[in-house]
Design a protein around this motif. Structure first.
Motif, PDB file in Angstrom:
ATOM      1  N   VAL A 216       8.184  -1.237  18.997  1.00 24.17           N
ATOM      2  CA  VAL A 216       7.931  -0.220  17.977  1.00 24.17           C
ATOM      3  C   VAL A 216       8.667  -0.560  16.691  1.00 24.17           C
ATOM      4  O   VAL A 216       8.126  -0.432  15.587  1.00 24.17           O
ATOM      5  N   GLU A 217       9.906  -1.007  16.826  1.00 28.39           N
ATOM      6  CA  GLU A 217      10.703  -1.375  15.661  1.00 28.39           C
ATOM      7  C   GLU A 217      10.047  -2.529  14.904  1.00 28.39           C
ATOM      8  O   GLU A 217       9.905  -2.484  13.677  1.00 28.39           O
ATOM      9  N   TYR A 218       9.624  -3.550  15.637  1.00 28.61           N
ATOM     10  CA  TYR A 218       8.987  -4.700  14.994  1.00 28.61           C
ATOM     11  C   TYR A 218       7.715  -4.268  14.262  1.00 28.61           C
ATOM     12  O   TYR A 218       7.489  -4.646  13.109  1.00 28.61           O
ATOM     13  N   LEU A 219       6.885  -3.484  14.914  1.00 32.01           N
ATOM     14  CA  LEU A 219       5.633  -3.034  14.314  1.00 32.01           C
ATOM     15  C   LEU A 219       5.892  -2.220  13.047  1.00 32.01           C
ATOM     16  O   LEU A 219       5.183  -2.369  12.041  1.00 32.01           O
ATOM     17  N   THR A 220       6.925  -1.404  13.070  1.00 27.21           N
ATOM     18  CA  THR A 220       7.283  -0.604  11.889  1.00 27.21           C
ATOM     19  C   THR A 220       7.635  -1.504  10.714  1.00 27.21           C
ATOM     20  O   THR A 220       7.200  -1.264   9.581  1.00 27.21           O
ATOM     21  N   TYR A 221       8.416  -2.563  10.970  1.00 26.48           N
ATOM     22  CA  TYR A 221       8.834  -3.428   9.881  1.00 26.48           C
ATOM     23  C   TYR A 221       7.683  -4.278   9.344  1.00 26.48           C
ATOM     24  O   TYR A 221       7.621  -4.552   8.149  1.00 26.48           O
ATOM     25  N   VAL A 222       6.772  -4.643  10.205  1.00 24.09           N
ATOM     26  CA  VAL A 222       5.577  -5.350   9.743  1.00 24.09           C
ATOM     27  C   VAL A 222       4.766  -4.450   8.820  1.00 24.09           C
ATOM     28  O   VAL A 222       4.279  -4.878   7.768  1.00 24.09           O
ATOM     29  N   ARG A 223       4.635  -3.189   9.187  1.00 20.54           N
ATOM     30  CA  ARG A 223       3.885  -2.236   8.362  1.00 20.54           C
ATOM     31  C   ARG A 223       4.569  -1.985   7.026  1.00 20.54           C
ATOM     32  O   ARG A 223       3.903  -1.906   5.983  1.00 20.54           O
ATOM     33  N   VAL A 224       5.888  -1.865   7.037  1.00 23.23           N
ATOM     34  CA  VAL A 224       6.621  -1.668   5.783  1.00 23.23           C
ATOM     35  C   VAL A 224       6.486  -2.895   4.896  1.00 23.23           C
ATOM     36  O   VAL A 224       6.297  -2.776   3.676  1.00 23.23           O
ATOM     37  N   ARG A 225       6.557  -4.071   5.477  1.00 22.05           N
ATOM     38  CA  ARG A 225       6.412  -5.303   4.705  1.00 22.05           C
ATOM     39  C   ARG A 225       5.039  -5.369   4.040  1.00 22.05           C
ATOM     40  O   ARG A 225       4.915  -5.768   2.879  1.00 22.05           O
ATOM     41  N   GLU A 226       3.997  -4.961   4.761  1.00 20.44           N
ATOM     42  CA  GLU A 226       2.660  -4.938   4.176  1.00 20.44           C
ATOM     43  C   GLU A 226       2.573  -3.901   3.065  1.00 20.44           C
ATOM     44  O   GLU A 226       1.966  -4.146   2.020  1.00 20.44           O
ATOM     45  N   ALA A 227       3.186  -2.742   3.269  1.00 25.49           N
ATOM     46  CA  ALA A 227       3.193  -1.700   2.237  1.00 25.49           C
ATOM     47  C   ALA A 227       3.912  -2.188   0.980  1.00 25.49           C
ATOM     48  O   ALA A 227       3.473  -1.909  -0.144  1.00 25.49           O
ATOM     49  N   GLN A 228       5.007  -2.917   1.146  1.00 28.42           N
ATOM     50  CA  GLN A 228       5.715  -3.470  -0.009  1.00 28.42           C
ATOM     51  C   GLN A 228       4.791  -4.367  -0.828  1.00 28.42           C
ATOM     52  O   GLN A 228       4.766  -4.293  -2.056  1.00 28.42           O
ATOM     53  N   ALA A 229       4.057  -5.217  -0.150  1.00 24.21           N
ATOM     54  CA  ALA A 229       3.142  -6.123  -0.854  1.00 24.21           C
ATOM     55  C   ALA A 229       2.051  -5.341  -1.588  1.00 24.21           C
ATOM     56  O   ALA A 229       1.714  -5.653  -2.739  1.00 24.21           O
ATOM     57  N   LEU A 230       1.500  -4.316  -0.949  1.00 26.49           N
ATOM     58  CA  LEU A 230       0.436  -3.524  -1.568  1.00 26.49           C
ATOM     59  C   LEU A 230       0.953  -2.721  -2.767  1.00 26.49           C
ATOM     60  O   LEU A 230       0.242  -2.542  -3.757  1.00 26.49           O
ATOM     61  N   LEU A 231       2.172  -2.246  -2.684  1.00 26.07           N
ATOM     62  CA  LEU A 231       2.758  -1.493  -3.804  1.00 26.07           C
ATOM     63  C   LEU A 231       2.885  -2.352  -5.049  1.00 26.07           C
ATOM     64  O   LEU A 231       2.747  -1.865  -6.172  1.00 26.07           O
ATOM     65  N   VAL A 232       3.144  -3.634  -4.858  1.00 23.68           N
ATOM     66  CA  VAL A 232       3.309  -4.544  -5.991  1.00 23.68           C
ATOM     67  C   VAL A 232       1.976  -5.096  -6.471  1.00 23.68           C
ATOM     68  O   VAL A 232       1.729  -5.200  -7.675  1.00 23.68           O
ATOM     69  N   ARG A 233       1.097  -5.422  -5.533  1.00 22.38           N
ATOM     70  CA  ARG A 233      -0.162  -6.106  -5.881  1.00 22.38           C
ATOM     71  C   ARG A 233      -1.246  -5.170  -6.383  1.00 22.38           C
ATOM     72  O   ARG A 233      -2.158  -5.601  -7.077  1.00 22.38           O
ATOM     73  N   THR A 234      -1.184  -3.899  -5.976  1.00 24.53           N
ATOM     74  CA  THR A 234      -2.264  -2.976  -6.310  1.00 24.53           C
ATOM     75  C   THR A 234      -1.739  -1.760  -7.072  1.00 24.53           C
ATOM     76  O   THR A 234      -0.533  -1.540  -7.175  1.00 24.53           O
ATOM     77  N   ASP A 235      -2.679  -0.965  -7.576  1.00 21.81           N
ATOM     78  CA  ASP A 235      -2.348   0.320  -8.190  1.00 21.81           C
ATOM     79  C   ASP A 235      -2.859   1.465  -7.320  1.00 21.81           C
ATOM     80  O   ASP A 235      -3.081   2.581  -7.799  1.00 21.81           O
ATOM     81  N   TRP A 236      -3.053   1.190  -6.035  1.00 19.48           N
ATOM     82  CA  TRP A 236      -3.543   2.208  -5.118  1.00 19.48           C
ATOM     83  C   TRP A 236      -2.570   3.379  -5.024  1.00 19.48           C
ATOM     84  O   TRP A 236      -1.360   3.219  -5.212  1.00 19.48           O
ATOM     85  N   LYS A 237      -3.104   4.532  -4.676  1.00 16.46           N
ATOM     86  CA  LYS A 237      -2.269   5.698  -4.428  1.00 16.46           C
ATOM     87  C   LYS A 237      -1.449   5.476  -3.165  1.00 16.46           C
ATOM     88  O   LYS A 237      -1.837   4.722  -2.272  1.00 16.46           O
ATOM     89  N   ILE A 238      -0.321   6.165  -3.079  1.00 16.64           N
ATOM     90  CA  ILE A 238       0.585   6.002  -1.950  1.00 16.64           C
ATOM     91  C   ILE A 238      -0.107   6.367  -0.637  1.00 16.64           C
ATOM     92  O   ILE A 238       0.110   5.728   0.398  1.00 16.64           O
ATOM     93  N   THR A 239      -0.967   7.366  -0.662  1.00 22.05           N
ATOM     94  CA  THR A 239      -1.672   7.778   0.561  1.00 22.05           C
ATOM     95  C   THR A 239      -2.556   6.641   1.081  1.00 22.05           C
ATOM     96  O   THR A 239      -2.620   6.407   2.282  1.00 22.05           O
ATOM     97  N   LYS A 240      -3.240   5.946   0.184  1.00 19.75           N
ATOM     98  CA  LYS A 240      -4.102   4.835   0.598  1.00 19.75           C
ATOM     99  C   LYS A 240      -3.269   3.680   1.149  1.00 19.75           C
ATOM    100  O   LYS A 240      -3.645   3.048   2.143  1.00 19.75           O
ATOM    101  N   ILE A 241      -2.138   3.394   0.509  1.00 25.54           N
ATOM    102  CA  ILE A 241      -1.269   2.307   0.971  1.00 25.54           C
ATOM    103  C   ILE A 241      -0.721   2.614   2.363  1.00 25.54           C
ATOM    104  O   ILE A 241      -0.685   1.738   3.234  1.00 25.54           O
ATOM    105  N   ALA A 242      -0.309   3.858   2.568  1.00 23.85           N
ATOM    106  CA  ALA A 242       0.198   4.259   3.882  1.00 23.85           C
ATOM    107  C   ALA A 242      -0.870   4.049   4.945  1.00 23.85           C
ATOM    108  O   ALA A 242      -0.595   3.525   6.039  1.00 23.85           O
ATOM    109  N   GLU A 243      -2.096   4.431   4.644  1.00 23.13           N
ATOM    110  CA  GLU A 243      -3.199   4.284   5.591  1.00 23.13           C
ATOM    111  C   GLU A 243      -3.503   2.811   5.850  1.00 23.13           C
ATOM    112  O   GLU A 243      -3.670   2.390   7.003  1.00 23.13           O
ATOM    113  N   GLU A 244      -3.563   1.995   4.792  1.00 25.53           N
ATOM    114  CA  GLU A 244      -3.875   0.577   4.944  1.00 25.53           C
ATOM    115  C   GLU A 244      -2.788  -0.167   5.731  1.00 25.53           C
ATOM    116  O   GLU A 244      -3.071  -1.149   6.419  1.00 25.53           O
ATOM    117  N   ALA A 245      -1.542   0.299   5.624  1.00 20.06           N
ATOM    118  CA  ALA A 245      -0.438  -0.367   6.317  1.00 20.06           C
ATOM    119  C   ALA A 245      -0.290   0.111   7.762  1.00 20.06           C
ATOM    120  O   ALA A 245       0.521  -0.438   8.507  1.00 20.06           O
TER     121      ALA A 245
END
Length: 279
Positions: A216-245
């Motif tokens: 569970v811990e590993y999966l959480t960090y993978v998801r956060v890492r993906e969210a970090q990339a999306l926050l920088v690369r896109t202008d998506w809303k936070i709700t969409k980024i959370a869902e995509e991650a």
């Protein structure tokens, strides 16, 4: 905006068995030098057996963790630094510094090479401790020397140091690859265990034993890492980024993201988009 360099160096000795009891993923680069003893090091979805004199270079936002190899004491030197620490040297040189290709790796220098590395590291430790005038610029020049030296050592090696590949570890590597490819979906321990024809108890035990992370811990960090990339690369809303991650709610996403990164998703986006181009 002026970005103050972040550069720290520390030496630590531990007696007996010691496993990192917290997950490790950060926005800085890391250099880990094992002065004595032995360690297992989880890096880049693989496990490496470190011996005295080994050097690990960790890229930004790369999951990593060290665990015990036996009960012997170990001593290590750790350097953390950011892009601002090396940017002045990049700007006056031919371009991107060595070692910044986006990958993390393990080096096994010769005895002579270990001596040269240790000399630079102990100079950095002394400068960090004494805190004299021009401390940071001097630390930065020593860091550049170290990075260039490590790059030359790496270029001179015929083959990279290979990760551990026992039958159990290979099974865990396949599970890790599955998590990396399916983090966006709803994953349950029971479903993962069933997919790999093992019990949930056995899954949790071998995953923790091999990587140092719980599933569970590993999966959480993978998801956060993906969210970090999306926050920088896109202008998506936070709700969409959370869902995509792969997060099931915006509230859970916000809590977990801040716990791991120390910032809210919006704060992280604002800071990263305000930073100059990376070194």
């Amino acid at each position: 905006m002026v970005h103050v360099p972040m550069l720290s160096v520390e030496k630590m000795k531990r007696t007996g068995s010691f496993d990192m009891d917290f997950s490790h993923m950060h926005d800085t680069y890391e250099i880990y030098y094992l002065l004595s003893g032995e360690r297992f090091y989880y890096i880049h979805d693989r496990v490496y057996a470190l011996q005295a004199g080994d050097v690990v270079f960790i890229h930004k936002n790369q999951l990593h963790r060290t665990t015990s190899k036996g009960r012997n004491p170990h001593e290590r030197i750790l350097i953390n630094f950011d892009d601002a620490s090396v940017r002045p040297f990049v700007e006056m040189g031919p371009g991107q510094l060595p070692l910044f290709g986006g990958e993390s790796y393990l080096l096994r220098p010769s005895v002579q090479e270990q001596g040269r590395i240790a000399d630079l590291l102990f100079l950095m430790l002394r400068e960090e401790k004494e805190g004299q005038l021009w401390r940071m610029p001097y630390l930065q020049t020593l860091l550049i020397q170290l990075l260039i030296l490590l790059s030359r050592i790496r270029e001179g090696k015929a083959e990279p140091v290979k990760p551990e590949f026992t039958e159990l570890q290979q099974r865990v590597y396949r599970i890790v690859e599955y998590l990396n490819g399916h983090y966006a979906g709803p994953l349950r321990l029971e479903e993962i265990a069933e997919r790999f024809f093992i019990s949930t108890t056995y899954l949790c035990r071998i995953f923790k034993q091999t990587t140092g992370f719980t599933v569970v811990e590993y999966l959480t960090y993978v998801r956060v890492r993906e969210a970090q990339a999306l926050l920088v690369r896109t202008d998506w809303k936070i709700t969409k980024i959370a869902e995509e991650a792969g997060f099931d709610s915006i509230a859970h996403f916000g809590r977990v993201f801040k716990k791991i990164t120390g910032r809210s998703p919006l704060q992280y986006r604002k800071q990263k988009k305000a930073e100059p181009a990376k070194a």
